[in-house]
Design a protein around this motif. Structure first.
Motif, PDB file in Angstrom:
ATOM      1  N   THR A 142       0.857  -1.173   0.000  1.00  7.74           N
ATOM      2  CA  THR A 142       0.000   0.000   0.000  1.00  7.74           C
ATOM      3  C   THR A 142       0.897   1.227   0.000  1.00  7.74           C
ATOM      4  O   THR A 142       1.946   1.235   0.640  1.00  7.74           O
ATOM      5  CB  THR A 142      -0.926   0.047   1.234  1.00  7.74           C
ATOM      6  OG1 THR A 142      -1.728   1.237   1.144  1.00  7.74           O
ATOM      7  CG2 THR A 142      -0.154   0.062   2.537  1.00  7.74           C
ATOM      8  N   LEU A 143       0.499   2.232  -0.747  1.00  9.31           N
ATOM      9  CA  LEU A 143       1.188   3.525  -0.702  1.00  9.31           C
ATOM     10  C   LEU A 143       0.273   4.590  -0.110  1.00  9.31           C
ATOM     11  O   LEU A 143       0.591   5.766  -0.121  1.00  9.31           O
ATOM     12  CB  LEU A 143       1.670   3.932  -2.104  1.00  9.31           C
ATOM     13  CG  LEU A 143       2.724   3.017  -2.736  1.00  9.31           C
ATOM     14  CD1 LEU A 143       3.203   3.595  -4.063  1.00  9.31           C
ATOM     15  CD2 LEU A 143       3.902   2.793  -1.799  1.00  9.31           C
ATOM     16  N   HIS A 144      -0.871   4.126   0.400  1.00  4.21           N
ATOM     17  CA  HIS A 144      -1.803   5.024   1.096  1.00  4.21           C
ATOM     18  C   HIS A 144      -2.508   4.185   2.149  1.00  4.21           C
ATOM     19  O   HIS A 144      -3.552   3.581   1.890  1.00  4.21           O
ATOM     20  CB  HIS A 144      -2.795   5.649   0.121  1.00  4.21           C
ATOM     21  CG  HIS A 144      -3.626   6.730   0.735  1.00  4.21           C
ATOM     22  ND1 HIS A 144      -4.665   7.358   0.063  1.00  4.21           N
ATOM     23  CD2 HIS A 144      -3.583   7.314   1.963  1.00  4.21           C
ATOM     24  CE1 HIS A 144      -5.217   8.267   0.853  1.00  4.21           C
ATOM     25  NE2 HIS A 144      -4.580   8.257   2.018  1.00  4.21           N
ATOM     26  N   PHE A 145      -1.929   4.165   3.323  1.00  4.70           N
ATOM     27  CA  PHE A 145      -2.393   3.306   4.409  1.00  4.70           C
ATOM     28  C   PHE A 145      -3.834   3.626   4.788  1.00  4.70           C
ATOM     29  O   PHE A 145      -4.188   4.778   5.034  1.00  4.70           O
ATOM     30  CB  PHE A 145      -1.466   3.510   5.611  1.00  4.70           C
ATOM     31  CG  PHE A 145      -1.671   2.541   6.742  1.00  4.70           C
ATOM     32  CD1 PHE A 145      -1.852   1.197   6.505  1.00  4.70           C
ATOM     33  CD2 PHE A 145      -1.648   2.980   8.057  1.00  4.70           C
ATOM     34  CE1 PHE A 145      -2.017   0.301   7.552  1.00  4.70           C
ATOM     35  CE2 PHE A 145      -1.811   2.106   9.115  1.00  4.70           C
ATOM     36  CZ  PHE A 145      -1.997   0.757   8.859  1.00  4.70           C
ATOM     37  N   LEU A 146      -4.682   2.601   4.793  1.00  2.00           N
ATOM     38  CA  LEU A 146      -6.099   2.732   5.170  1.00  2.00           C
ATOM     39  C   LEU A 146      -6.850   3.744   4.304  1.00  2.00           C
ATOM     40  O   LEU A 146      -7.702   4.485   4.786  1.00  2.00           O
ATOM     41  CB  LEU A 146      -6.226   3.109   6.656  1.00  2.00           C
ATOM     42  CG  LEU A 146      -5.613   2.117   7.660  1.00  2.00           C
ATOM     43  CD1 LEU A 146      -5.813   2.625   9.081  1.00  2.00           C
ATOM     44  CD2 LEU A 146      -6.206   0.735   7.497  1.00  2.00           C
ATOM     45  N   ASN A 147      -6.527   3.769   3.016  1.00  2.00           N
ATOM     46  CA  ASN A 147      -7.209   4.705   2.121  1.00  2.00           C
ATOM     47  C   ASN A 147      -8.668   4.283   1.928  1.00  2.00           C
ATOM     48  O   ASN A 147      -9.031   3.113   2.075  1.00  2.00           O
ATOM     49  CB  ASN A 147      -6.477   4.792   0.784  1.00  2.00           C
ATOM     50  CG  ASN A 147      -6.582   3.487  -0.008  1.00  2.00           C
ATOM     51  OD1 ASN A 147      -7.552   3.263  -0.722  1.00  2.00           O
ATOM     52  ND2 ASN A 147      -5.584   2.615   0.136  1.00  2.00           N
ATOM     53  N   ASN A 148      -9.512   5.233   1.599  1.00  2.51           N
ATOM     54  CA  ASN A 148     -10.955   5.008   1.537  1.00  2.51           C
ATOM     55  C   ASN A 148     -11.361   3.921   0.548  1.00  2.51           C
ATOM     56  O   ASN A 148     -12.242   3.101   0.839  1.00  2.51           O
ATOM     57  CB  ASN A 148     -11.679   6.311   1.183  1.00  2.51           C
ATOM     58  CG  ASN A 148     -11.693   7.298   2.329  1.00  2.51           C
ATOM     59  OD1 ASN A 148     -11.468   6.936   3.479  1.00  2.51           O
ATOM     60  ND2 ASN A 148     -11.950   8.566   2.024  1.00  2.51           N
ATOM     61  N   GLU A 149     -10.731   3.907  -0.638  1.00  2.00           N
ATOM     62  CA  GLU A 149     -11.129   2.932  -1.647  1.00  2.00           C
ATOM     63  C   GLU A 149     -10.833   1.506  -1.202  1.00  2.00           C
ATOM     64  O   GLU A 149     -11.648   0.593  -1.409  1.00  2.00           O
ATOM     65  CB  GLU A 149     -10.434   3.234  -2.982  1.00  2.00           C
ATOM     66  CG  GLU A 149     -10.889   4.522  -3.634  1.00  2.00           C
ATOM     67  CD  GLU A 149     -12.404   4.614  -3.766  1.00  2.00           C
ATOM     68  OE1 GLU A 149     -13.017   3.650  -4.258  1.00  2.00           O
ATOM     69  OE2 GLU A 149     -12.973   5.646  -3.355  1.00  2.00           O
ATOM     70  N   SER A 150      -9.668   1.299  -0.593  1.00  3.46           N
ATOM     71  CA  SER A 150      -9.316  -0.036  -0.104  1.00  3.46           C
ATOM     72  C   SER A 150     -10.214  -0.451   1.053  1.00  3.46           C
ATOM     73  O   SER A 150     -10.627  -1.610   1.161  1.00  3.46           O
ATOM     74  CB  SER A 150      -7.846  -0.076   0.332  1.00  3.46           C
ATOM     75  OG  SER A 150      -6.986   0.108  -0.774  1.00  3.46           O
ATOM     76  N   VAL A 151     -10.526   0.503   1.925  1.00  6.19           N
ATOM     77  CA  VAL A 151     -11.413   0.208   3.058  1.00  6.19           C
ATOM     78  C   VAL A 151     -12.812  -0.157   2.557  1.00  6.19           C
ATOM     79  O   VAL A 151     -13.448  -1.087   3.066  1.00  6.19           O
ATOM     80  CB  VAL A 151     -11.480   1.405   4.030  1.00  6.19           C
ATOM     81  CG1 VAL A 151     -12.576   1.201   5.077  1.00  6.19           C
ATOM     82  CG2 VAL A 151     -10.135   1.592   4.728  1.00  6.19           C
ATOM     83  N   LYS A 152     -13.290   0.557   1.536  1.00  3.13           N
ATOM     84  CA  LYS A 152     -14.601   0.232   0.955  1.00  3.13           C
ATOM     85  C   LYS A 152     -14.608  -1.198   0.410  1.00  3.13           C
ATOM     86  O   LYS A 152     -15.589  -1.937   0.583  1.00  3.13           O
ATOM     87  CB  LYS A 152     -14.932   1.211  -0.184  1.00  3.13           C
ATOM     88  CG  LYS A 152     -15.346   2.597   0.264  1.00  3.13           C
ATOM     89  CD  LYS A 152     -15.624   3.479  -0.948  1.00  3.13           C
ATOM     90  CE  LYS A 152     -15.932   4.905  -0.530  1.00  3.13           C
ATOM     91  NZ  LYS A 152     -16.127   5.779  -1.726  1.00  3.13           N
ATOM     92  N   GLU A 153     -13.518  -1.580  -0.256  1.00  9.96           N
ATOM     93  CA  GLU A 153     -13.428  -2.940  -0.796  1.00  9.96           C
ATOM     94  C   GLU A 153     -13.430  -3.973   0.329  1.00  9.96           C
ATOM     95  O   GLU A 153     -14.059  -5.028   0.220  1.00  9.96           O
ATOM     96  CB  GLU A 153     -12.167  -3.090  -1.652  1.00  9.96           C
ATOM     97  CG  GLU A 153     -12.079  -4.441  -2.347  1.00  9.96           C
ATOM     98  CD  GLU A 153     -10.915  -4.547  -3.311  1.00  9.96           C
ATOM     99  OE1 GLU A 153     -10.688  -5.657  -3.825  1.00  9.96           O
ATOM    100  OE2 GLU A 153     -10.236  -3.518  -3.545  1.00  9.96           O
ATOM    101  N   GLN A 154     -12.754  -3.663   1.428  1.00 14.41           N
ATOM    102  CA  GLN A 154     -12.740  -4.567   2.572  1.00 14.41           C
ATOM    103  C   GLN A 154     -14.131  -4.698   3.192  1.00 14.41           C
ATOM    104  O   GLN A 154     -14.548  -5.794   3.586  1.00 14.41           O
ATOM    105  CB  GLN A 154     -11.735  -4.075   3.615  1.00 14.41           C
ATOM    106  CG  GLN A 154     -10.286  -4.234   3.201  1.00 14.41           C
ATOM    107  CD  GLN A 154      -9.321  -3.701   4.232  1.00 14.41           C
ATOM    108  OE1 GLN A 154      -9.644  -2.798   4.997  1.00 14.41           O
ATOM    109  NE2 GLN A 154      -8.124  -4.264   4.266  1.00 14.41           N
ATOM    110  N   ILE A 155     -14.849  -3.586   3.271  1.00 13.07           N
ATOM    111  CA  ILE A 155     -16.207  -3.607   3.818  1.00 13.07           C
ATOM    112  C   ILE A 155     -17.121  -4.475   2.954  1.00 13.07           C
ATOM    113  O   ILE A 155     -17.890  -5.308   3.460  1.00 13.07           O
ATOM    114  CB  ILE A 155     -16.763  -2.170   3.943  1.00 13.07           C
ATOM    115  CG1 ILE A 155     -16.043  -1.421   5.070  1.00 13.07           C
ATOM    116  CG2 ILE A 155     -18.277  -2.191   4.188  1.00 13.07           C
ATOM    117  CD1 ILE A 155     -16.389   0.055   5.154  1.00 13.07           C
ATOM    118  N   GLU A 156     -17.020  -4.311   1.644  1.00 12.96           N
ATOM    119  CA  GLU A 156     -17.844  -5.105   0.732  1.00 12.96           C
ATOM    120  C   GLU A 156     -17.513  -6.595   0.852  1.00 12.96           C
ATOM    121  O   GLU A 156     -18.410  -7.448   0.837  1.00 12.96           O
ATOM    122  CB  GLU A 156     -17.629  -4.627  -0.710  1.00 12.96           C
ATOM    123  CG  GLU A 156     -18.213  -3.252  -0.988  1.00 12.96           C
ATOM    124  CD  GLU A 156     -17.899  -2.753  -2.383  1.00 12.96           C
ATOM    125  OE1 GLU A 156     -17.262  -3.515  -3.153  1.00 12.96           O
ATOM    126  OE2 GLU A 156     -18.292  -1.617  -2.704  1.00 12.96           O
TER     127      GLU A 156
END
Length: 302
Positions: A142-156
Protein backbone atom coordinates in the motif's frame (compact mmCIF):
# COMPACT_ATOMS: atom_id res chain seq x y z
CA UNK A 1 47.65 -33.12 -1.35
CA UNK A 2 46.62 -32.52 2.27
CA UNK A 3 47.65 -28.89 1.94
CA UNK A 4 45.43 -28.45 -1.15
CA UNK A 5 42.50 -30.15 0.62
CA UNK A 6 42.71 -28.00 3.73
CA UNK A 7 43.20 -24.85 1.64
CA UNK A 8 40.07 -25.71 -0.36
CA UNK A 9 38.15 -26.44 2.86
CA UNK A 10 39.20 -23.09 4.31
CA UNK A 11 38.09 -21.34 1.12
CA UNK A 12 34.66 -23.03 1.19
CA UNK A 13 34.19 -22.14 4.87
CA UNK A 14 35.16 -18.54 4.15
CA UNK A 15 32.65 -18.28 1.31
CA UNK A 16 29.96 -19.83 3.51
CA UNK A 17 30.69 -17.36 6.31
CA UNK A 18 30.50 -14.47 3.90
CA UNK A 19 27.14 -15.56 2.51
CA UNK A 20 25.36 -15.62 5.86
CA UNK A 21 25.69 -13.33 8.88
CA UNK A 22 23.50 -11.85 11.62
CA UNK A 23 24.39 -8.85 13.75
CA UNK A 24 23.44 -5.43 15.10
CA UNK A 25 24.61 -1.95 14.15
CA UNK A 26 24.11 1.35 15.90
CA UNK A 27 22.42 4.25 14.13
CA UNK A 28 23.53 7.84 14.32
CA UNK A 29 20.96 8.47 17.05
CA UNK A 30 22.19 5.48 19.08
CA UNK A 31 19.51 2.87 18.25
CA UNK A 32 20.56 -0.77 17.93
CA UNK A 33 19.24 -2.25 14.67
CA UNK A 34 19.17 -6.00 14.11
CA UNK A 35 19.87 -7.33 10.62
CA UNK A 36 20.72 -10.53 8.79
CA UNK A 37 22.52 -11.04 5.48
CA UNK A 38 22.03 -14.31 3.62
CA UNK A 39 22.52 -15.49 0.05
CA UNK A 40 24.64 -14.52 -2.93
CA UNK A 41 24.17 -12.11 -5.80
CA UNK A 42 22.86 -8.56 -6.07
CA UNK A 43 22.13 -7.00 -2.68
CA UNK A 44 18.44 -6.63 -1.84
CA UNK A 45 17.23 -4.94 1.36
CA UNK A 46 13.89 -6.29 2.56
CA UNK A 47 11.46 -3.88 4.27
CA UNK A 48 8.71 -5.65 6.26
CA UNK A 49 5.08 -4.64 6.37
CA UNK A 50 2.88 -4.35 9.42
CA UNK A 51 3.60 -1.66 10.43
CA UNK A 52 6.31 -3.21 12.53
CA UNK A 53 6.15 -6.82 11.32
CA UNK A 54 9.40 -8.71 11.85
CA UNK A 55 11.21 -10.24 8.90
CA UNK A 56 11.30 -13.96 9.95
CA UNK A 57 7.81 -14.80 8.66
CA UNK A 58 8.77 -13.52 5.19
CA UNK A 59 12.19 -15.15 5.28
CA UNK A 60 11.04 -18.54 6.58
CA UNK A 61 7.82 -18.72 4.58
CA UNK A 62 9.54 -18.70 1.20
CA UNK A 63 11.41 -15.41 1.01
CA UNK A 64 14.65 -17.29 1.61
CA UNK A 65 14.23 -18.99 -1.77
CA UNK A 66 15.37 -15.66 -3.23
CA UNK A 67 18.79 -16.19 -1.65
CA UNK A 68 19.92 -18.48 -4.47
CA UNK A 69 20.32 -15.46 -6.74
CA UNK A 70 20.18 -12.51 -4.34
CA UNK A 71 22.09 -11.36 -1.29
CA UNK A 72 19.08 -10.76 0.95
CA UNK A 73 19.50 -8.16 3.67
CA UNK A 74 16.74 -8.55 6.26
CA UNK A 75 16.34 -5.84 8.88
CA UNK A 76 14.17 -5.31 11.92
CA UNK A 77 13.01 -1.71 11.93
CA UNK A 78 13.60 0.29 15.10
CA UNK A 79 10.97 -0.68 17.65
CA UNK A 80 10.38 -3.99 15.85
CA UNK A 81 11.66 -7.55 16.01
CA UNK A 82 14.97 -7.71 17.85
CA UNK A 83 15.88 -4.07 17.24
CA UNK A 84 15.80 -1.60 20.11
CA UNK A 85 12.99 0.77 20.99
CA UNK A 86 13.29 4.45 20.18
CA UNK A 87 11.66 7.74 21.05
CA UNK A 88 11.51 8.62 17.34
CA UNK A 89 9.51 6.50 14.86
CA UNK A 90 8.98 9.16 12.23
CA UNK A 91 9.26 8.19 8.58
CA UNK A 92 12.45 10.14 7.96
CA UNK A 93 14.18 8.08 10.66
CA UNK A 94 12.99 4.77 9.18
CA UNK A 95 14.37 5.89 5.81
CA UNK A 96 17.66 6.98 7.37
CA UNK A 97 18.04 3.60 9.12
CA UNK A 98 18.01 1.89 5.72
CA UNK A 99 20.62 4.28 4.39
CA UNK A 100 22.85 3.79 7.43
CA UNK A 101 22.54 0.00 7.09
CA UNK A 102 23.53 0.24 3.43
CA UNK A 103 26.58 2.27 4.40
CA UNK A 104 27.39 -0.06 7.32
CA UNK A 105 27.43 -3.06 4.96
CA UNK A 106 29.43 -1.09 2.37
CA UNK A 107 26.87 -1.77 -0.34
CA UNK A 108 26.75 0.29 -3.52
CA UNK A 109 23.44 0.24 -5.38
CA UNK A 110 20.82 -2.06 -3.90
CA UNK A 111 17.43 -3.47 -4.76
CA UNK A 112 14.70 -2.54 -2.30
CA UNK A 113 11.97 -5.09 -1.64
CA UNK A 114 8.93 -4.11 0.41
CA UNK A 115 5.81 -5.92 1.49
CA UNK A 116 2.48 -4.30 2.39
CA UNK A 117 2.95 -1.21 4.66
CA UNK A 118 6.69 -1.35 3.89
CA UNK A 119 5.95 0.16 0.50
CA UNK A 120 5.56 3.60 2.07
CA UNK A 121 9.06 3.37 3.53
CA UNK A 122 10.61 1.93 0.36
CA UNK A 123 9.15 4.63 -1.89
CA UNK A 124 10.22 7.35 0.54
CA UNK A 125 13.78 5.98 0.51
CA UNK A 126 13.86 5.78 -3.30
CA UNK A 127 12.61 9.37 -3.54
CA UNK A 128 15.39 10.62 -1.25
CA UNK A 129 18.23 8.33 -2.39
CA UNK A 130 17.55 7.33 -6.03
CA UNK A 131 21.28 7.15 -6.69
CA UNK A 132 21.55 4.20 -4.29
CA UNK A 133 18.69 2.15 -5.72
CA UNK A 134 19.07 -0.27 -8.62
CA UNK A 135 15.44 -1.34 -8.56
CA UNK A 136 12.32 -1.39 -6.38
CA UNK A 137 10.27 -4.54 -5.81
CA UNK A 138 6.84 -3.82 -4.34
CA UNK A 139 5.02 -6.96 -3.19
CA UNK A 140 1.36 -6.44 -2.26
CA UNK A 141 2.11 -2.94 -1.01
CA UNK A 142 0.00 0.00 0.00
CA UNK A 143 1.19 3.53 -0.70
CA UNK A 144 -1.80 5.02 1.10
CA UNK A 145 -2.39 3.31 4.41
CA UNK A 146 -6.10 2.73 5.17
CA UNK A 147 -7.21 4.71 2.12
CA UNK A 148 -10.96 5.01 1.54
CA UNK A 149 -11.13 2.93 -1.65
CA UNK A 150 -9.32 -0.04 -0.10
CA UNK A 151 -11.41 0.21 3.06
CA UNK A 152 -14.60 0.23 0.96
CA UNK A 153 -13.43 -2.94 -0.80
CA UNK A 154 -12.74 -4.57 2.57
CA UNK A 155 -16.21 -3.61 3.82
CA UNK A 156 -17.84 -5.11 0.73
CA UNK A 157 -15.81 -8.30 1.11
CA UNK A 158 -16.63 -8.56 4.82
CA UNK A 159 -20.34 -8.16 4.03
CA UNK A 160 -20.02 -10.93 1.45
CA UNK A 161 -18.39 -13.26 3.99
CA UNK A 162 -21.00 -12.42 6.63
CA UNK A 163 -23.90 -12.66 4.14
CA UNK A 164 -24.89 -9.05 4.73
CA UNK A 165 -26.14 -6.48 2.24
CA UNK A 166 -23.88 -3.60 1.28
CA UNK A 167 -25.07 -0.21 2.40
CA UNK A 168 -23.90 3.27 1.54
CA UNK A 169 -21.37 4.37 4.17
CA UNK A 170 -20.30 7.99 4.61
CA UNK A 171 -16.56 8.62 4.40
CA UNK A 172 -16.31 9.62 8.04
CA UNK A 173 -17.86 6.30 9.07
CA UNK A 174 -15.78 3.93 6.90
CA UNK A 175 -13.22 3.19 9.58
CA UNK A 176 -15.76 2.47 12.30
CA UNK A 177 -17.82 0.30 9.94
CA UNK A 178 -14.76 -1.77 9.01
CA UNK A 179 -13.85 -2.11 12.67
CA UNK A 180 -17.35 -3.41 13.44
CA UNK A 181 -17.28 -5.91 10.59
CA UNK A 182 -13.76 -7.06 11.47
CA UNK A 183 -14.93 -7.79 15.00
CA UNK A 184 -17.78 -9.89 13.61
CA UNK A 185 -15.37 -11.78 11.36
CA UNK A 186 -13.07 -12.50 14.29
CA UNK A 187 -15.99 -13.80 16.35
CA UNK A 188 -16.64 -16.29 13.55
CA UNK A 189 -12.93 -17.10 13.26
CA UNK A 190 -12.70 -15.48 9.83
CA UNK A 191 -10.62 -12.44 10.71
CA UNK A 192 -7.74 -13.76 8.63
CA UNK A 193 -9.71 -13.67 5.39
CA UNK A 194 -8.41 -10.23 4.33
CA UNK A 195 -4.94 -11.83 4.10
CA UNK A 196 -5.71 -15.31 2.82
CA UNK A 197 -8.44 -17.90 2.31
CA UNK A 198 -6.34 -20.59 3.99
CA UNK A 199 -6.20 -20.70 7.80
CA UNK A 200 -3.15 -23.01 7.56
CA UNK A 201 -1.14 -20.08 6.21
CA UNK A 202 -1.97 -18.05 9.32
CA UNK A 203 -1.12 -20.99 11.57
CA UNK A 204 2.29 -21.23 9.94
CA UNK A 205 2.87 -17.50 10.34
CA UNK A 206 1.81 -17.61 14.00
CA UNK A 207 4.13 -20.57 14.59
CA UNK A 208 7.12 -18.69 13.18
CA UNK A 209 6.24 -15.54 15.13
CA UNK A 210 6.03 -17.58 18.34
CA UNK A 211 9.52 -18.96 17.74
CA UNK A 212 10.92 -15.49 17.10
CA UNK A 213 9.73 -13.21 19.94
CA UNK A 214 9.66 -9.56 18.91
CA UNK A 215 8.75 -6.14 20.16
CA UNK A 216 6.00 -4.19 18.37
CA UNK A 217 6.68 -0.67 19.66
CA UNK A 218 6.89 0.92 16.20
CA UNK A 219 3.67 -0.69 14.98
CA UNK A 220 1.74 0.26 18.10
CA UNK A 221 2.97 3.86 17.85
CA UNK A 222 1.74 4.22 14.26
CA UNK A 223 -1.62 2.53 14.89
CA UNK A 224 -2.50 4.13 18.24
CA UNK A 225 -1.10 7.62 17.64
CA UNK A 226 -2.12 8.60 14.10
CA UNK A 227 -2.08 12.32 14.94
CA UNK A 228 1.51 12.03 16.12
CA UNK A 229 2.58 10.21 12.95
CA UNK A 230 0.40 11.70 10.19
CA UNK A 231 3.03 11.03 7.53
CA UNK A 232 2.18 7.31 7.55
CA UNK A 233 -1.41 8.08 6.55
CA UNK A 234 -0.58 10.28 3.56
CA UNK A 235 -1.00 9.19 -0.05
CA UNK A 236 2.42 8.43 -1.57
CA UNK A 237 1.12 7.27 -4.96
CA UNK A 238 1.37 10.78 -6.51
CA UNK A 239 5.13 11.07 -5.84
CA UNK A 240 5.80 7.85 -7.74
CA UNK A 241 5.62 9.78 -11.01
CA UNK A 242 8.94 11.37 -10.03
CA UNK A 243 10.68 8.09 -9.13
CA UNK A 244 12.45 6.91 -12.29
CA UNK A 245 14.07 3.86 -10.69
CA UNK A 246 12.95 0.60 -12.38
CA UNK A 247 10.05 -0.77 -10.35
CA UNK A 248 8.42 -4.20 -10.18
CA UNK A 249 4.86 -4.22 -8.82
CA UNK A 250 3.63 -7.65 -7.72
CA UNK A 251 -0.08 -7.64 -6.98
CA UNK A 252 -2.57 -10.29 -5.89
CA UNK A 253 -5.86 -10.58 -7.76
CA UNK A 254 -7.55 -11.52 -4.46
CA UNK A 255 -5.59 -9.25 -2.12
CA UNK A 256 -8.18 -7.72 0.18
CA UNK A 257 -5.59 -6.43 2.66
CA UNK A 258 -4.42 -3.54 0.46
CA UNK A 259 -7.10 -3.78 -2.21
CA UNK A 260 -7.08 -5.44 -5.60
CA UNK A 261 -6.95 -2.16 -7.54
CA UNK A 262 -4.80 0.05 -5.32
CA UNK A 263 -1.67 -0.61 -7.41
CA UNK A 264 -3.39 1.10 -10.36
CA UNK A 265 -2.82 4.46 -8.62
CA UNK A 266 0.98 4.02 -8.81
CA UNK A 267 2.58 6.29 -11.44
CA UNK A 268 6.16 5.01 -11.72
CA UNK A 269 7.38 5.90 -15.24
CA UNK A 270 9.56 2.77 -15.43
CA UNK A 271 7.32 0.05 -14.01
CA UNK A 272 6.55 -3.59 -14.63
CA UNK A 273 3.39 -5.19 -13.21
CA UNK A 274 3.00 -8.88 -12.40
CA UNK A 275 -0.52 -9.89 -11.34
CA UNK A 276 -0.75 -13.24 -9.55
CA UNK A 277 -3.93 -15.17 -8.78
CA UNK A 278 -3.66 -15.05 -5.00
CA UNK A 279 -4.05 -12.96 -1.88
CA UNK A 280 -1.82 -10.80 0.30
CA UNK A 281 0.84 -13.44 1.07
CA UNK A 282 1.98 -14.37 -2.42
CA UNK A 283 5.56 -14.96 -1.27
CA UNK A 284 4.27 -18.05 0.57
CA UNK A 285 1.11 -19.26 -1.14
CA UNK A 286 2.32 -18.58 -4.69
CA UNK A 287 6.03 -18.89 -4.00
CA UNK A 288 7.29 -20.20 -7.39
CA UNK A 289 5.46 -17.45 -9.29
CA UNK A 290 6.62 -14.82 -6.79
CA UNK A 291 10.27 -15.94 -6.93
CA UNK A 292 10.29 -16.15 -10.72
CA UNK A 293 8.81 -12.64 -11.03
CA UNK A 294 11.55 -11.21 -8.81
CA UNK A 295 14.41 -13.08 -10.47
CA UNK A 296 13.20 -12.13 -13.94
CA UNK A 297 13.11 -8.47 -12.94
CA UNK A 298 16.56 -8.57 -11.32
CA UNK A 299 18.16 -10.34 -14.30
CA UNK A 300 16.99 -7.55 -16.61
CA UNK A 301 18.84 -5.02 -14.44
CA UNK A 302 22.18 -6.87 -14.26
Amino acid sequence: MKFIFFTLLLFINTISAQSKSEDFFQTGDQVQIHYKVSGNGEACIYIPGGPGQGYPSFELMGGNHLEKNLKMVYMDQRGSGKSAQSDNYHLDKMVQDIEELRQHLKLNKVFLMAHSFGGIIAVSYAKKYPQNVKGIILANVTLHFLNNESVKEQIEYANELLHLKNQKIEKDSLSSELSKLSKSLRSKRMGFRFLTDDIETIKEMDKIDSLHPRIIDFGMAVITKPKEFPEYYEDYAPITKDIKVPTLIITGKKDKAVGTKHYQTFKFPNKEIVSIDGGHLLYYEKNPEFINAVWSFVRKKE
